[in-house]
Design an enzyme around this catalytic site. Sequence first.
Site, mmCIF file in Angstrom:
data_model
loop_
_atom_site.group_PDB
_atom_site.id
_atom_site.type_symbol
_atom_site.label_atom_id
_atom_site.label_comp_id
_atom_site.label_asym_id
_atom_site.label_seq_id
_atom_site.Cartn_x
_atom_site.Cartn_y
_atom_site.Cartn_z
ATOM 1 C CG ASP A 1 3.843 5.801 2.388
ATOM 2 O OD1 ASP A 1 3.232 4.714 2.262
ATOM 3 O OD2 ASP A 1 4.894 5.891 1.353
ATOM 4 C CE1 TYR B 1 8.934 1.054 -2.923
ATOM 5 C CE2 TYR B 1 10.432 1.936 -1.199
ATOM 6 C CZ TYR B 1 9.487 1.029 -1.751
ATOM 7 O OH TYR B 1 8.920 -0.057 -0.852
ATOM 8 N NE ARG C 1 -3.750 -1.668 2.718
ATOM 9 C CZ ARG C 1 -2.936 -1.988 1.885
ATOM 10 N NH1 ARG C 1 -3.143 -2.227 0.489
ATOM 11 N NH2 ARG C 1 -1.809 -2.288 2.377
ATOM 12 N NE ARG D 1 -6.673 3.060 1.053
ATOM 13 C CZ ARG D 1 -6.905 2.813 -0.118
ATOM 14 N NH1 ARG D 1 -8.390 2.508 -0.788
ATOM 15 N NH2 ARG D 1 -6.154 2.476 -1.214
ATOM 16 N NE ARG E 1 2.411 0.528 5.860
ATOM 17 C CZ ARG E 1 2.624 -0.114 4.755
ATOM 18 N NH1 ARG E 1 1.898 -0.903 4.241
ATOM 19 N NH2 ARG E 1 3.806 0.540 3.995
#
Length: 343
Positions: free
Chosen positions: A74, A151, A28, A37, A24
Amino acid sequence: MTDKTMLRALKGEVLPTPPVWLMRQAGRYLPEYRATRAQAGDFLSLCYTPDLAAEVTLQPIRRYGFDAAILFADILLLPQALGLDLWFETGEGPRMSTVTSMAGVKALKGKDDIHDKLAPVYETCRILARELPKETTFIGFAGMPWTVATYMIAGRGSKDQAAAHKLKDTDRAAFSALIDAVTDATIEYLSKQVEAGCEVVKLFDSWAGSLKGQDFEDFAVEPAKRITAELKARFPGLPVIAFPREAGEGYIGFAKKTGADCVAIDNSVSPEWAAANVQKDGCVQGNLDPSYMVTGGQALVEATQKVVAAFKNGPHIFNLGHGITPEADPENVTLLMETIRKG
Ligand SMILES: Cc1c2[nH]c(c1CCC(=O)O)Cc1[nH]c(c(CCC(=O)O)c1C)Cc1[nH]c(c(CCC(=O)O)c1C)Cc1[nH]c(c(C)c1CCC(=O)O)C2
């Protein structure tokens, strides 16, 4: 012989300073990521806009000079390409339409019908293959079938993957068919990434730790083995990194069983244990606790030196045990890099 340190470590070379990148690393905690973003509008638009996805991939390379860049995308783009709806709830995480029966598995798109949707990802790869510094290794990735299936079955992330375990234990045929469908599609998806310029692939099995006993063999080891074997048949010499997160004892022998060149280790095991039990078979990646990127200071320096020292007698790629978090301080990553590179 390549002069890319990451590729050298993956071939088994023991280097005086380990190559380093962070899971990552485009994320962020970086103000420049947050700005790009915002320009894209939302996370999925960022993933599907090649110029912007390439830009955020490059940002941490420019800032820190990491030895590897990982494609910005992703693991949940693949189930979306298989036909499921995918969206992200702000502050919560991913949501997806679900697959809970054989009919649901049969309704998925075929493994060769995913590429229209994923074409922007391949374009991101082509841009990065051109634009990355020549010393930077370019990593492609996919989720492993079990993690992706958790998921698809629950429609969201869950702490204990209960819905996926329930399907596995009550409708084995549907569950196995789902694992096979994701495995087949993953091979095609990763092949396109490699054709578009990725030099290494990493297989993320974030929830491997919840598979026990024979289930771990059948649904973590076997799919990793099939994917690795097929990719290496298509692309001889392609290095593969496997990350069966929180596998614990399951890390032992994982590289041998699957054919992976490197096993990524989370921070629930000590680097000394991993050196003795996993690195004895080849390259390992890991495993600093990501919380040091939030707290920093002398504790960060000492914990980093401990990881480097524990793995110094074998092939090692420095990384965190899991992704860097949004709360991390970019200055702490600078301190991490200084600590590793001054040796
Ligand atoms: C389980 C999983 C996912 N995605 C991924 C995994 C496996 C690794 C792991 O265990 O973390 C893998 C992943 N996700 C992302 C990458 C890009 C490459 C990188 O820099 O590491 C990679 C390799 C970007 C991302 N994927 C996501 C973000 C944050 C999105 C944002 O900008 O809001 C990023 C940068 C979102 C995401 N994506 C996923 C979740 C559960 C979430 C929400 C949680 C969160 O917000 O951190 C699914």
